[in-house]
Scaffold this motif. Structure first.
Motif, PDB file in Angstrom:
ATOM      1  N   ARG A 186       0.817  -1.221   0.000  1.00  0.00           N
ATOM      2  CA  ARG A 186       0.000   0.000   0.000  1.00  0.00           C
ATOM      3  C   ARG A 186       0.851   1.272   0.000  1.00  0.00           C
ATOM      4  O   ARG A 186       0.333   2.366  -0.128  1.00  0.00           O
ATOM      5  N   ASP A 187       2.177   1.116   0.127  1.00  0.00           N
ATOM      6  CA  ASP A 187       3.073   2.274   0.120  1.00  0.00           C
ATOM      7  C   ASP A 187       3.583   2.612  -1.272  1.00  0.00           C
ATOM      8  O   ASP A 187       4.517   3.402  -1.406  1.00  0.00           O
ATOM      9  N   ASN A 188       2.971   2.004  -2.317  1.00  0.00           N
ATOM     10  CA  ASN A 188       3.384   2.260  -3.688  1.00  0.00           C
ATOM     11  C   ASN A 188       4.857   1.908  -3.889  1.00  0.00           C
ATOM     12  O   ASN A 188       5.710   2.772  -4.021  1.00  0.00           O
ATOM     13  N   ILE A 189       5.156   0.638  -3.918  1.00  0.00           N
ATOM     14  CA  ILE A 189       6.515   0.140  -4.075  1.00  0.00           C
ATOM     15  C   ILE A 189       7.061   0.576  -5.425  1.00  0.00           C
ATOM     16  O   ILE A 189       6.435   0.369  -6.462  1.00  0.00           O
ATOM     17  N   THR A 190       8.235   1.189  -5.403  1.00  0.00           N
ATOM     18  CA  THR A 190       8.852   1.668  -6.634  1.00  0.00           C
ATOM     19  C   THR A 190      10.339   1.326  -6.656  1.00  0.00           C
ATOM     20  O   THR A 190      10.935   1.020  -5.626  1.00  0.00           O
ATOM     21  N   ASP A 191      10.916   1.434  -7.845  1.00  0.00           N
ATOM     22  CA  ASP A 191      12.361   1.236  -7.968  1.00  0.00           C
ATOM     23  C   ASP A 191      13.071   2.549  -7.629  1.00  0.00           C
ATOM     24  O   ASP A 191      12.435   3.522  -7.224  1.00  0.00           O
ATOM     25  N   GLU A 192      14.398   2.578  -7.829  1.00  0.00           N
ATOM     26  CA  GLU A 192      15.153   3.769  -7.445  1.00  0.00           C
ATOM     27  C   GLU A 192      14.787   5.001  -8.274  1.00  0.00           C
ATOM     28  O   GLU A 192      15.020   6.126  -7.846  1.00  0.00           O
ATOM     29  N   ASP A 193      14.163   4.792  -9.437  1.00  0.00           N
ATOM     30  CA  ASP A 193      13.729   5.920 -10.274  1.00  0.00           C
ATOM     31  C   ASP A 193      12.280   6.332 -10.005  1.00  0.00           C
ATOM     32  O   ASP A 193      11.743   7.206 -10.688  1.00  0.00           O
ATOM     33  N   GLY A 194      11.644   5.673  -9.034  1.00  0.00           N
ATOM     34  CA  GLY A 194      10.265   6.012  -8.694  1.00  0.00           C
ATOM     35  C   GLY A 194       9.215   5.314  -9.538  1.00  0.00           C
ATOM     36  O   GLY A 194       8.060   5.711  -9.549  1.00  0.00           O
ATOM     37  N   HIS A 195       9.599   4.280 -10.276  1.00  0.00           N
ATOM     38  CA  HIS A 195       8.663   3.559 -11.131  1.00  0.00           C
ATOM     39  C   HIS A 195       8.249   2.240 -10.494  1.00  0.00           C
ATOM     40  O   HIS A 195       9.060   1.557  -9.880  1.00  0.00           O
ATOM     41  N   SER A 196       7.002   1.876 -10.710  1.00  0.00           N
ATOM     42  CA  SER A 196       6.494   0.588 -10.214  1.00  0.00           C
ATOM     43  C   SER A 196       7.088  -0.550 -11.036  1.00  0.00           C
ATOM     44  O   SER A 196       7.086  -0.490 -12.263  1.00  0.00           O
ATOM     45  N   PRO A 197       7.566  -1.610 -10.396  1.00  0.00           N
ATOM     46  CA  PRO A 197       8.051  -2.760 -11.155  1.00  0.00           C
ATOM     47  C   PRO A 197       6.906  -3.662 -11.644  1.00  0.00           C
ATOM     48  O   PRO A 197       7.124  -4.531 -12.481  1.00  0.00           O
ATOM     49  N   VAL A 198       5.694  -3.437 -11.165  1.00  0.00           N
ATOM     50  CA  VAL A 198       4.568  -4.302 -11.504  1.00  0.00           C
ATOM     51  C   VAL A 198       3.883  -3.869 -12.807  1.00  0.00           C
ATOM     52  O   VAL A 198       3.598  -4.699 -13.673  1.00  0.00           O
ATOM     53  N   ILE A 199       3.629  -2.591 -12.955  1.00  0.00           N
ATOM     54  CA  ILE A 199       2.848  -2.095 -14.091  1.00  0.00           C
ATOM     55  C   ILE A 199       3.479  -2.445 -15.444  1.00  0.00           C
ATOM     56  O   ILE A 199       2.774  -2.923 -16.343  1.00  0.00           O
ATOM     57  N   PRO A 200       4.789  -2.261 -15.649  1.00  0.00           N
ATOM     58  CA  PRO A 200       5.352  -2.637 -16.957  1.00  0.00           C
ATOM     59  C   PRO A 200       5.200  -4.127 -17.284  1.00  0.00           C
ATOM     60  O   PRO A 200       4.979  -4.493 -18.432  1.00  0.00           O
ATOM     61  N   VAL A 201       5.279  -4.975 -16.266  1.00  0.00           N
ATOM     62  CA  VAL A 201       5.107  -6.420 -16.493  1.00  0.00           C
ATOM     63  C   VAL A 201       3.664  -6.708 -16.896  1.00  0.00           C
ATOM     64  O   VAL A 201       3.412  -7.447 -17.851  1.00  0.00           O
ATOM     65  N   LEU A 202       2.716  -6.098 -16.201  1.00  0.00           N
ATOM     66  CA  LEU A 202       1.310  -6.302 -16.548  1.00  0.00           C
ATOM     67  C   LEU A 202       1.021  -5.814 -17.962  1.00  0.00           C
ATOM     68  O   LEU A 202       0.331  -6.489 -18.733  1.00  0.00           O
ATOM     69  N   LYS A 203       1.557  -4.659 -18.328  1.00  0.00           N
ATOM     70  CA  LYS A 203       1.348  -4.129 -19.685  1.00  0.00           C
ATOM     71  C   LYS A 203       1.983  -5.039 -20.732  1.00  0.00           C
ATOM     72  O   LYS A 203       1.414  -5.252 -21.798  1.00  0.00           O
ATOM     73  N   MET A 204       3.160  -5.578 -20.428  1.00  0.00           N
ATOM     74  CA  MET A 204       3.837  -6.473 -21.362  1.00  0.00           C
ATOM     75  C   MET A 204       3.010  -7.736 -21.588  1.00  0.00           C
ATOM     76  O   MET A 204       2.872  -8.200 -22.716  1.00  0.00           O
ATOM     77  N   LEU A 205       2.432  -8.280 -20.532  1.00  0.00           N
ATOM     78  CA  LEU A 205       1.703  -9.538 -20.634  1.00  0.00           C
ATOM     79  C   LEU A 205       0.263  -9.384 -21.113  1.00  0.00           C
ATOM     80  O   LEU A 205      -0.340 -10.359 -21.556  1.00  0.00           O
ATOM     81  N   GLN A 206      -0.293  -8.174 -21.052  1.00  0.00           N
ATOM     82  CA  GLN A 206      -1.690  -8.016 -21.446  1.00  0.00           C
ATOM     83  C   GLN A 206      -1.873  -7.936 -22.962  1.00  0.00           C
ATOM     84  O   GLN A 206      -2.993  -8.048 -23.454  1.00  0.00           O
ATOM     85  N   VAL A 207      -0.780  -7.801 -23.701  1.00  0.00           N
ATOM     86  CA  VAL A 207      -0.884  -7.804 -25.157  1.00  0.00           C
ATOM     87  C   VAL A 207      -1.408  -9.165 -25.591  1.00  0.00           C
ATOM     88  O   VAL A 207      -0.915 -10.209 -25.144  1.00  0.00           O
ATOM     89  N   ARG A 208      -2.402  -9.162 -26.464  1.00  0.00           N
ATOM     90  CA  ARG A 208      -3.098 -10.376 -26.874  1.00  0.00           C
ATOM     91  C   ARG A 208      -2.135 -11.474 -27.272  1.00  0.00           C
ATOM     92  O   ARG A 208      -1.219 -11.252 -28.042  1.00  0.00           O
ATOM     93  N   TRP A 209      -2.329 -12.652 -26.735  1.00  0.00           N
ATOM     94  CA  TRP A 209      -1.654 -13.911 -27.007  1.00  0.00           C
ATOM     95  C   TRP A 209      -0.300 -14.077 -26.324  1.00  0.00           C
ATOM     96  O   TRP A 209       0.209 -15.186 -26.271  1.00  0.00           O
ATOM     97  N   ARG A 210       0.304 -13.038 -25.793  1.00  0.00           N
ATOM     98  CA  ARG A 210       1.630 -13.197 -25.182  1.00  0.00           C
ATOM     99  C   ARG A 210       1.602 -14.174 -24.016  1.00  0.00           C
ATOM    100  O   ARG A 210       2.428 -15.080 -23.944  1.00  0.00           O
ATOM    101  N   SER A 211       0.676 -13.985 -23.097  1.00  0.00           N
ATOM    102  CA  SER A 211       0.599 -14.868 -21.921  1.00  0.00           C
ATOM    103  C   SER A 211       0.329 -16.308 -22.318  1.00  0.00           C
ATOM    104  O   SER A 211       0.906 -17.238 -21.752  1.00  0.00           O
TER     105      SER A 211
END
Length: 129
Positions: free
Chosen positions: A15-40
């Motif tokens: 709930r503390d918005n986990i981010t990397d050293e640049d302030g970016h979430s490590p979760v959102i890019p993975v979800l976006k990468m996998l949500q592209v049709r057929w990749r998963s």
């Protein structure tokens, strides 16, 4: 921040918005990468078969076109998740498999499987898509 953390620490910090050293979430890019049709689906199929030829993947992923499969495999190779092994034979013999990075997604699919079994009665059936 460490690049990895225990599940307990994750639960405590989520709930503390986990981010990397640049302030970016490590979760959102993975979800976006996998949500592209057929990749998963392609990744999961390669988990189940270790390596596979193009037509084998196409046959087992009902509804995917050759063009879409070709594009998806190319994208997954560019992302470093899938590798292509050309046996240098005629007729052409090419197989696709997951890279080490692709195989490192397996625990995520394991947790999805467990969640799917736990909530199977609440999930839409194939005919309800």
């Amino acid at each position: 921040m460490n690049k990895t953390m225990s599940y307990e620490e994750f639960l405590w910090r989520v709930r503390d918005n986990i981010t990397d050293e640049d302030g970016h979430s490590p979760v959102i890019p993975v979800l976006k990468m996998l949500q592209v049709r057929w990749r998963s689906e392609v990744i999961y199929y390669l988990f189940t078969s270790e390596s596979a030829r193009f037509n084998e993947i196409k046959f087992n992923l009902h509804g995917i076109t050759s063009t879409m499969l070709s594009s998806t495999l190319r994208d997954l190779m560019q992302l470093g998740l899938v590798q292509k092994h050309d046996f240098g034979e005629r007729p052409l013999h090419v197989e696709y498999s997951l890279t080490e990075m692709g195989n490192d997604l397996l625990p995520m699919y394991y947790e999805i499987m467990n969640w799917g079994f736990a909530y199977a009665n609440s999930l839409p059936k194939k005919s309800e898509k």
